[in-house]
Design a protein around this motif. Structure first.
Motif, PDB file in Angstrom:
ATOM      1  N   ASN A  53       0.741  -1.308   0.071  1.00 40.95           N
ATOM      2  CA  ASN A  53       0.105  -0.152   0.020  1.00 40.95           C
ATOM      3  C   ASN A  53       0.827   1.350   0.013  1.00 40.95           C
ATOM      4  O   ASN A  53       0.537   2.095  -0.661  1.00 40.95           O
ATOM      5  CB  ASN A  53      -0.943   0.168   1.142  1.00 40.95           C
ATOM      6  N   VAL A  54       2.114   1.022   0.746  1.00 42.26           N
ATOM      7  CA  VAL A  54       2.842   2.467   0.768  1.00 42.26           C
ATOM      8  C   VAL A  54       3.550   2.449  -0.779  1.00 42.26           C
ATOM      9  O   VAL A  54       3.598   3.697  -1.230  1.00 42.26           O
ATOM     10  CB  VAL A  54       4.077   2.158   1.672  1.00 42.26           C
ATOM     11  N   GLY A  55       3.875   1.615  -1.337  1.00 40.46           N
ATOM     12  CA  GLY A  55       4.433   1.647  -2.718  1.00 40.46           C
ATOM     13  C   GLY A  55       3.428   2.257  -3.908  1.00 40.46           C
ATOM     14  O   GLY A  55       3.557   3.050  -4.457  1.00 40.46           O
ATOM     15  N   ILE A  56       2.316   1.463  -3.743  1.00 42.74           N
ATOM     16  CA  ILE A  56       1.041   1.877  -4.576  1.00 42.74           C
ATOM     17  C   ILE A  56       0.746   3.375  -4.458  1.00 42.74           C
ATOM     18  O   ILE A  56       0.393   4.234  -5.406  1.00 42.74           O
ATOM     19  CB  ILE A  56      -0.085   0.990  -4.467  1.00 42.74           C
ATOM     20  N   GLY A  57       0.729   3.719  -3.113  1.00 42.19           N
ATOM     21  CA  GLY A  57       0.540   5.224  -2.598  1.00 42.19           C
ATOM     22  C   GLY A  57       1.266   6.267  -3.259  1.00 42.19           C
ATOM     23  O   GLY A  57       0.712   7.325  -3.276  1.00 42.19           O
ATOM     24  N   LEU A  58       2.506   5.913  -3.207  1.00 44.19           N
ATOM     25  CA  LEU A  58       3.634   6.881  -3.766  1.00 44.19           C
ATOM     26  C   LEU A  58       3.183   7.062  -5.170  1.00 44.19           C
ATOM     27  O   LEU A  58       3.515   8.294  -5.507  1.00 44.19           O
ATOM     28  CB  LEU A  58       4.985   6.231  -3.378  1.00 44.19           C
ATOM     29  N   GLY A  59       3.010   6.059  -5.950  1.00 44.57           N
ATOM     30  CA  GLY A  59       2.551   6.365  -7.161  1.00 44.57           C
ATOM     31  C   GLY A  59       1.489   7.053  -7.417  1.00 44.57           C
ATOM     32  O   GLY A  59       1.096   8.109  -8.210  1.00 44.57           O
ATOM     33  N   ILE A  60       0.262   6.796  -6.544  1.00 45.31           N
ATOM     34  CA  ILE A  60      -0.961   7.659  -6.772  1.00 45.31           C
ATOM     35  C   ILE A  60      -0.654   8.926  -6.487  1.00 45.31           C
ATOM     36  O   ILE A  60      -1.364   9.823  -6.917  1.00 45.31           O
ATOM     37  CB  ILE A  60      -2.121   6.717  -5.719  1.00 45.31           C
ATOM     38  N   PHE A  61      -0.075   9.092  -5.130  1.00 47.98           N
ATOM     39  CA  PHE A  61       0.416  10.751  -4.779  1.00 47.98           C
ATOM     40  C   PHE A  61       0.935  11.293  -6.023  1.00 47.98           C
ATOM     41  O   PHE A  61       0.427  12.576  -6.389  1.00 47.98           O
ATOM     42  CB  PHE A  61       1.448  10.422  -3.786  1.00 47.98           C
ATOM     43  N   ALA A  62       1.732  10.727  -6.768  1.00 45.12           N
ATOM     44  CA  ALA A  62       2.518  11.399  -8.103  1.00 45.12           C
ATOM     45  C   ALA A  62       1.242  11.964  -9.009  1.00 45.12           C
ATOM     46  O   ALA A  62       1.132  13.038  -9.363  1.00 45.12           O
ATOM     47  CB  ALA A  62       3.215  10.424  -8.793  1.00 45.12           C
ATOM     48  N   ILE A  63       0.475  10.986  -9.533  1.00 46.67           N
ATOM     49  CA  ILE A  63      -0.539  11.420 -10.379  1.00 46.67           C
ATOM     50  C   ILE A  63      -1.696  12.285  -9.644  1.00 46.67           C
ATOM     51  O   ILE A  63      -2.201  13.070 -10.425  1.00 46.67           O
ATOM     52  CB  ILE A  63      -1.225  10.466 -11.112  1.00 46.67           C
ATOM     53  N   LEU A  64      -1.992  12.012  -8.407  1.00 44.59           N
ATOM     54  CA  LEU A  64      -2.898  12.672  -7.618  1.00 44.59           C
ATOM     55  C   LEU A  64      -2.369  14.415  -7.662  1.00 44.59           C
ATOM     56  O   LEU A  64      -3.396  15.136  -7.858  1.00 44.59           O
ATOM     57  CB  LEU A  64      -3.224  12.240  -6.387  1.00 44.59           C
ATOM     58  N   SER A  65      -1.271  14.547  -7.470  1.00 41.90           N
ATOM     59  CA  SER A  65      -0.864  15.916  -7.452  1.00 41.90           C
ATOM     60  C   SER A  65      -1.059  16.809  -8.674  1.00 41.90           C
ATOM     61  O   SER A  65      -1.429  17.771  -8.602  1.00 41.90           O
ATOM     62  CB  SER A  65       0.593  15.952  -6.863  1.00 41.90           C
ATOM     63  N   ILE A  66      -0.856  15.910  -9.771  1.00 43.12           N
ATOM     64  CA  ILE A  66      -0.936  16.643 -11.068  1.00 43.12           C
ATOM     65  C   ILE A  66      -2.469  16.694 -11.250  1.00 43.12           C
ATOM     66  O   ILE A  66      -2.578  17.891 -11.869  1.00 43.12           O
ATOM     67  CB  ILE A  66      -0.233  15.676 -12.106  1.00 43.12           C
ATOM     68  N   ILE A  67      -3.242  15.921 -10.847  1.00 44.94           N
ATOM     69  CA  ILE A  67      -4.789  16.157 -11.047  1.00 44.94           C
ATOM     70  C   ILE A  67      -5.220  17.191 -10.242  1.00 44.94           C
ATOM     71  O   ILE A  67      -5.843  18.353 -10.891  1.00 44.94           O
ATOM     72  CB  ILE A  67      -5.577  14.709 -10.809  1.00 44.94           C
ATOM     73  N   LEU A  68      -4.815  17.203  -9.089  1.00 46.60           N
ATOM     74  CA  LEU A  68      -5.232  18.540  -8.205  1.00 46.60           C
ATOM     75  C   LEU A  68      -4.697  20.002  -8.938  1.00 46.60           C
ATOM     76  O   LEU A  68      -5.351  20.898  -8.764  1.00 46.60           O
ATOM     77  CB  LEU A  68      -4.603  18.250  -6.789  1.00 46.60           C
TER      78      LEU A  68
END
Length: 666
Positions: A53-68
């Motif tokens: 979940n930590v690793g997947i969350g890092l990747g999600i953070f990357a694209i989430l920050s761009i969308i926000l």
């Protein structure tokens, strides 16, 4: 070093803030990973679920920050914390109401014991990387100093969209690694910097942490991929030992390569639950917004190889896998589409493909001019832009470069594998081709075919200058990717040797132990030596010793103190201080500094609340040479310095003869 000259109260406060930011790091990552995996079938192993979940969350953070960022939502740590915890808190409340809240029971199974060993590899690697990073007070080379500006900008401005280019007629970004450069790495560290005041510490600590966490993520991917936890453990040890796999150098590559493992883990999970394709797509998007086209293209090529071979092995097109690839690239258009709109077609292509596609000279303007018609060699130039093996450190490599590991190495992307691992790779290739000679493309053996093609692609990429033509951009940057198939193929070689010489478990164990020690002494020791020694730094400094001298003064003043520098102001930011290098007024002042009087400079700095003026002798001289010529530069510089010092508006507080002079703004 960062703790010197700080009173005990501030010291305790700084330590507490650092601990809180470490906790927030894992809350962001784990929470986002928990959120997107909440609706899919996960592993039954609690340790695997939570660590991945930590690793997947890092990747999600990357694209989430761009969308926000696309929707102009402030990139504020509180927003990320809320978004990370909504679903976990909902799940907690739901379980409490249902009366079935249970803490996960961790049993001492063989799988969990192996995971504990992987965690030990993680801690050992993190200690090595962090020890090296904190062995000197400065940042290395040019890239980390550039990233420091982007990180500082995001932490304050809370956006990934940079200020207008310095020259409206050309694409000359004010910030090197922010807009139009894909900004996820700087955004992530920028958000962490919002709660961790010391920028230098934040960059060094979390860069080392991200790289080291990658070994955990690699293990779980390798376990899913190969289907053998013992081999996955051995391959993780090999990857951690290979000199050419990621040094503690601070740049976006450490982030994107780490994200590759949870991305591949998500692709592997599609066979258990088709809904994992959505997570895979988000993680592919995370790759594409974490670094310039160089590594995303190479990593996506590896994913394409994986999916194509799986499709052949399954005798059908894997729709969900291909959808994840193209869907992820499509989602990344939240960034690249906005850059295309902001800079126009010509500006966009000029920046990302270095003039090769258009065949245009660098002096051609990017705004106000029509896009020139494509030349006859448009397609050739486009391919060249993607696979050109050149780079700042690319060269033709010899067999010795692969087999002999060295303690003295490149700092951004070390080279070399080591003789034992190299021989194990050779044995592994022969063994896999012999064992699966007639069944290597069958479904159950597809992993073996994939890893061999990964090895071919990355080995070819590293030797792009040696071979007749190249398949990957920047040969020296492929070394870190070569380490991935090398780790898995060498594991096959090691296990073949272990099983070949004896059927007794005790003897096989000792054979494997001998191989492990051999790898440690022919590869790992050199990697440790290289990553824990004092590294050189930017050309701003004449020597590491000079950089230490700057560090002594910078670390004698409070964190985030405002320091103005005439030339190379990113140095102040990289040392953990504040300088608004992206502010137009500061940029304009530096351009006309030769004609600015001491009174004018003092008034400006006072109005902007700058506490110090740092005169960097060698670099200011270079700056003045460009303005007045080499013959007059020294005299003009000396006159300007005397004007500042004798004005009574500035007071010298620290001086290193022939290096720099620090003045307070009265």
């Amino acid at each position: 070093y960062t703790l010197n000259n700080i009173d005990s109260f501030n010291l305790k406060k700084e330590k507490m803030v650092s601990i809180i930011t470490i906790i927030l790091f894992f809350l962001y990552a784990w929470g986002l990973g928990f959120t997107v995996t909440y609706f899919v079938k996960q592993s039954e192993n609690a340790l695997e679920r939570n660590l991945m979940n930590v690793g997947i969350g890092l990747g999600i953070f990357a694209i989430l920050s761009i969308i926000l960022n696309f929707f102009r939502v402030p990139l504020d740590w509180k927003i990320f914390l809320i978004l990370s915890l909504i679903v976990p808190i909902y799940d907690l409340i739901k379980k409490v109401k249902a009366g079935n809240l249970r803490l996960p029971k961790l049993k001492l199974t063989k799988s969990n014991l192996i995971i504990v060993i992987v965690l030990l590899i993680f801690f050992a690697s993190f200690y090595m990387y962090a020890k090296g990073a904190f062995s000197y007070p400065y940042l290395e080379n040019e890239d980390p100093w550039g990233h420091s500006e982007g990180i500082k900008y995001v932490s304050i401005e809370k956006t990934a969209y940079g200020p207008p280019p310095k020259d409206s007629e050309r694409l000359e970004p004010v910030l090197s690694y922010l807009d139009p450069y894909p900004p996820a790495y700087d955004v992530f560290l920028g958000v962490l910097h919002q709660t961790s005041p010391d920028l230098t510490w934040t960059m060094k600590f979390f860069n080392a942490l991200i790289i080291s966490l990658g070994f955990i993520f690699f293990f779980f991917f390798a376990w899913q991929f190969v289907g053998n936890r013992n081999k996955a453990l051995f391959a993780t040890f090999v990857l951690a030992a290979i000199p050419c796999y990621l040094s503690h150098f601070i740049w976006a590559h450490s982030f994107i390569v780490t994200l590759f493992f949870p991305t591949m883990y998500a692709f592997e999970r599609i066979k258990h639950d088709k809904r994992w394709w959505v997570i895979s797509a988000l993680l592919v998007a995370g790759l594409w917004v974490s670094q310039n086209f160089s590594q995303p293209i190479k990593l996506t090529t590896l994913i394409f190889i994986y999916v194509i071979i799986l499709s052949i092995a399954n005798r059908k097109i894997l729709f969900f896998h291909f959808s994840a690839i193209f869907g992820g690239i499509g989602i990344s258009l939240f960034w690249f589409g906005s850059m295309l709109f902001k800079y126009g077609r010509f500006g966009f292509l000029t920046y990302y493909f270095s003039y090769r596609i258009l065949g245009a000279a660098p002096s051609v303007t990017i705004t106000g001019a029509p896009l020139p018609p494509p030349s006859k060699s448009f397609i050739v130039n486009a391919i060249s832009a993607v696979v050109n093996p050149g780079g700042s450190a690319s060269r033709a490599y010899t067999l010795k470069d692969f087999m002999i590991a060295k303690s003295e190495n490149m700092i951004n992307n070390p080279i070399g594998i080591g003789i034992v691992i190299s021989l194990l790779v050779l044995v592994g290739v022969i063994y896999l081709l012999w064992k699966y000679k007639t069944s290597i493309v069958k479904k159950r053996n597809a992993w073996a075919c994939i890893i061999l093609f990964w090895l071919i692609y990355t080995f070819w990429g590293v030797n792009g200058i040696t071979f007749p033509f190249s398949v990957a951009k920047g040969a020296f940057r492929v070394w870190m990717l070569l380490a991935i198939p090398v780790a898995i193929v060498s594991t096959e070689g090691a296990f073949f040797i272990k099983d070949f010489f004896s059927k007794k478990k005790v003897i096989r164990f000792f054979i494997l132990l001998i191989i492990i020690f051999s790898i440690f002494f022919t590869s790992a020791t050199y990697k440790i030596q290289h990553n824990t020694t004092v590294w050189p730094t930017s050309s701003f400094f004449n020597s590491p010793q000079e950089a230490f001298e700057y560090g002594v003064w910078f670390n004698s003043i409070p964190v985030n103190e405002k320091v103005f520098m005439i030339s190379r102001p990113k140095i102040a930011v990289g040392f953990g201080k504040y300088s608004c290098n992206w502010c137009q007024e500061e940029i304009e002042l530096r351009k006309k500094i030769i004609n600015v009087s001491a009174k004018e400079l003092h008034g400006f700095l006072k109005s902007k609340d700058y506490k110090y003026l740092l005169l960097s002798i060698k670099n200011d001289l270079k700056f003045f040479k460009k303005e007045v010529g080499e013959e007059k530069s020294l005299g003009v510089l000396q006159e300007k310095y005397n004007d500042f010092i004798n004005s009574g508006l500035f007071e010298p507080v620290y001086q290193k003869e022939g290096v720099f002079i620090a003045l307070t703004v009265k």
